[in-house]
Design a protein around this motif. Structure first.
Motif, PDB file in Angstrom:
ATOM      1  N   SER A   1       7.247  -1.109  30.420  1.00 23.29           N
ATOM      2  CA  SER A   1       6.921   0.071  29.611  1.00 23.29           C
ATOM      3  C   SER A   1       5.483   0.481  29.905  1.00 23.29           C
ATOM      4  O   SER A   1       4.618  -0.370  30.103  1.00 23.29           O
TER       5      SER A   1
ATOM      6  N   THR B   1      12.276   1.849  27.340  1.00 26.41           N
ATOM      7  CA  THR B   1      13.632   1.679  26.815  1.00 26.41           C
ATOM      8  C   THR B   1      14.652   2.196  27.826  1.00 26.41           C
ATOM      9  O   THR B   1      15.675   1.550  28.081  1.00 26.41           O
TER      10      THR B   1
ATOM     11  N   LYS C   1       0.284   0.026  25.988  1.00 29.37           N
ATOM     12  CA  LYS C   1       0.623  -1.086  26.872  1.00 29.37           C
ATOM     13  C   LYS C   1      -0.507  -1.326  27.894  1.00 29.37           C
ATOM     14  O   LYS C   1      -1.421  -0.523  28.019  1.00 29.37           O
TER      15      LYS C   1
ATOM     16  N   LEU D   1      15.074  -0.307  30.643  1.00 25.97           N
ATOM     17  CA  LEU D   1      15.977  -1.406  30.263  1.00 25.97           C
ATOM     18  C   LEU D   1      17.428  -0.939  30.252  1.00 25.97           C
ATOM     19  O   LEU D   1      18.324  -1.640  30.734  1.00 25.97           O
TER      20      LEU D   1
ATOM     21  N   SER E   1       7.866  -5.422  29.567  1.00 30.22           N
ATOM     22  CA  SER E   1       7.166  -4.275  28.961  1.00 30.22           C
ATOM     23  C   SER E   1       5.753  -4.600  28.512  1.00 30.22           C
ATOM     24  O   SER E   1       4.895  -3.725  28.466  1.00 30.22           O
ATOM     25  N   GLU E   2       5.536  -5.871  28.157  1.00 30.27           N
ATOM     26  CA  GLU E   2       4.233  -6.241  27.577  1.00 30.27           C
ATOM     27  C   GLU E   2       3.434  -7.145  28.509  1.00 30.27           C
ATOM     28  O   GLU E   2       2.473  -7.772  28.081  1.00 30.27           O
TER      29      GLU E   2
ATOM     30  N   TYR F   1      10.659  -6.831  20.598  1.00 26.61           N
ATOM     31  CA  TYR F   1      10.646  -5.462  20.100  1.00 26.61           C
ATOM     32  C   TYR F   1      12.090  -4.963  20.116  1.00 26.61           C
ATOM     33  O   TYR F   1      12.870  -5.329  20.994  1.00 26.61           O
TER      34      TYR F   1
ATOM     35  N   VAL G   1      12.290 -11.955  27.670  1.00 22.96           N
ATOM     36  CA  VAL G   1      11.160 -11.080  27.316  1.00 22.96           C
ATOM     37  C   VAL G   1       9.866 -11.873  27.493  1.00 22.96           C
ATOM     38  O   VAL G   1       9.785 -13.025  27.054  1.00 22.96           O
TER      39      VAL G   1
HETATM   40  C1  LIG Z   1       7.253  -1.337  24.395  1.00 19.56           C
HETATM   41  C2  LIG Z   1       8.448  -2.212  24.575  1.00 19.56           C
HETATM   42  C3  LIG Z   1       9.698  -1.719  24.965  1.00 19.56           C
HETATM   43  C4  LIG Z   1      10.049  -0.270  25.038  1.00 19.56           C
HETATM   44  O1  LIG Z   1       9.204   0.520  25.744  1.00 19.56           O
HETATM   45  P1  LIG Z   1       9.029   2.077  25.391  1.00 19.56           P
HETATM   46  O2  LIG Z   1       8.237   2.571  26.544  1.00 19.56           O
HETATM   47  O3  LIG Z   1       8.323   2.157  24.082  1.00 19.56           O
HETATM   48  O4  LIG Z   1      10.389   2.681  25.337  1.00 19.56           O
HETATM   49  C5  LIG Z   1      10.717  -2.641  25.218  1.00 19.56           C
HETATM   50  N1  LIG Z   1      10.542  -3.952  25.054  1.00 19.56           N
HETATM   51  C6  LIG Z   1       9.367  -4.461  24.651  1.00 19.56           C
HETATM   52  C7  LIG Z   1       9.243  -5.945  24.506  1.00 19.56           C
HETATM   53  C8  LIG Z   1       8.293  -3.608  24.370  1.00 19.56           C
HETATM   54  O5  LIG Z   1       7.134  -4.115  23.937  1.00 19.56           O
END
Ligand SMILES: *Cc1c(COP(=O)(O)O)cnc(C)c1O
Length: 375
Positions: free
Chosen positions: A185, A65, A190, A68, A163-164, A90, A135
């Protein structure tokens, strides 16, 4: 309870594999008294991660987070600015726009990739639109050429929320270098983890300097304890980076195992194709399979949540597909129509996907799902 019934192991939906140098490197942090954000692992992990994504800069943060948020700060997002965001994501993707005083403008998704539908973006571009966050949901890359073309036409920035999707590829190029910058992330579930952690990646030297500046409280690179801007403490701990370095050393293995798991699930579920749609992989995509996510068809008479509960009763942990942003109180939109996101969210199930699953686990998940669907 009948003691002759052998209790079956619960199957978790996600989780880390820590079988490389994780313990060794964490011990080194402890032995050398370098547990804060100062220490060799932060720089080593950043360098290795930049190589992994084929980008010039990788800047570690305390979570995804923050990564981002820093990306949007460095891009100069201001109160009142609008940023295009897929509604199916998310919540952090939308929240970071709000942190900057901006407004996330929601766009519907594609039903097969779960990602932002490029054809739906332009109707949402207005005079205050500054950028697009694409995303790569559940590990499948977004259609980046089309997103970039629209961004260019309207002079918008493109941020990847990767992140994913560590290691996912779009037309042969790894995610992380496909827009102006990207955020990853490393949360505990993850594909690559540091417990809590994140990374900003970019090929833009100026942007990278800004991200570093705002990550470290805004301290002047030239004068100690001097601050020209209001910054943040969004640094990664050396302890976390130690785990990250060990993870990235074995990332090819972790990614390969996820593809094996997905192929095994595909094969197991092939005979159920009337009831469940397996995750697609676009011709131009290499899926990273963070979560193997299926969609229930109209033929299924039980509700999605009944199926999740029935799986849980059999010791199988799953998760529902995310609630779209337009359904959540902070982002609710009366009259907003996002039929594809609603469709995916009401029928989607993330099945267990992680490197500690055995082949027998996968078969148990799929067999149990078959029994539930055919009951
Ligand atoms: C996990 C995730 C985040 C945030 O990551 P954190 O490390 O939990 O703060 C942001 N965007 C997506 C799509 C995520 O899956």
């Amino acid at each position: 309870m009948n003691s002759s019934i052998k209790p079956r192991r619960n199957i978790a939906v996600g989780g880390p594999v820590l079988d490389g140098n994780e313990a060794l490197y964490v011990q080194e942090c402890l032995r050398t008294n370098s547990i804060s954000s100062v220490g060799r692992f932060v720089a080593d992990f950043e360098r290795k991660f930049a190589e992994f994504c084929s980008v010039r800069h990788a800047i570690s943060t305390c979570n995804g987070t923050c990564a981002l948020h820093l990306a949007l700060i460095a891009l100069g997002l201001k109160p009142g600015d609008e940023v295009i965001v897929p509604t199916l994501t998310y919540v952090a993707t939308a929240n970071v726009v709000r942190y900057c005083g901006g407004r996330p403008v929601l766009v519907d998704v594609d039903r097969t990739t779960f990602n932002i539908d490029p054809a739906a973006i332009e109707a949402k571009v207005g005079p205050r639109t500054r950028g697009i966050i694409a995303v790569h949901l559940y590990g499948h890359p977004a259609e980046m050429d089309q997103v970039r073309r629209i961004a260019q036409r309207h002079q918008l920035f493109v941020v990847e929320d990767a992140s994913e999707a560590h290691g996912a590829e779009y037309r042969g190029a790894r995610v992380g270098g496909l827009g102006g910058c990207a955020a990853f992330s490393f949360y505990g579930n993850k594909i690559v983890t540091t417990g809590e952690g994140g990374m900003v990646t970019t090929n833009d030297d100026v942007l990278a300097d800004k991200v570093r500046l705002y990550r470290g409280q805004g301290v002047s690179p030239h004068k100690r304890y001097w601050f020209d801007v209001v910054g943040y403490n969004y640094r990664m701990m050396n302890l976390a980076a130690a785990i990250g370095l060990a993870q990235i050393e074995r990332v090819d293995h972790h990614l390969a195992r996820r593809r094996q798991i997905a192929a095994h699930c595909d094969a197991q579920l092939a005979s159920l194709s009337e009831f469940v749609l397996s995750p697609g992989e676009a011709l131009w995509a290499r899926h990273a399979y963070w979560m193997y996510t299926v969609l229930l068809s109209d033929k299924v008479k039980k509700t999605r949540d009944e199926i999740l509960t029935a799986l849980e009763d059999q010791g199988i942990e799953t998760r529902p597909v995310f609630y779209p942003m337009h359904q959540l109180p902070p982002y609710r939109e009366p009259g907003g129509a996002y039929p594809n996101a609603d469709y995916c969210a009401s029928r989607g199930i993330c099945l267990p996907t992680h490197g500690r699953l055995t082949d027998a686990d996968i078969e148990r998940v799929c067999t149990t799902l078959r029994h539930i669907l055919q009951a």
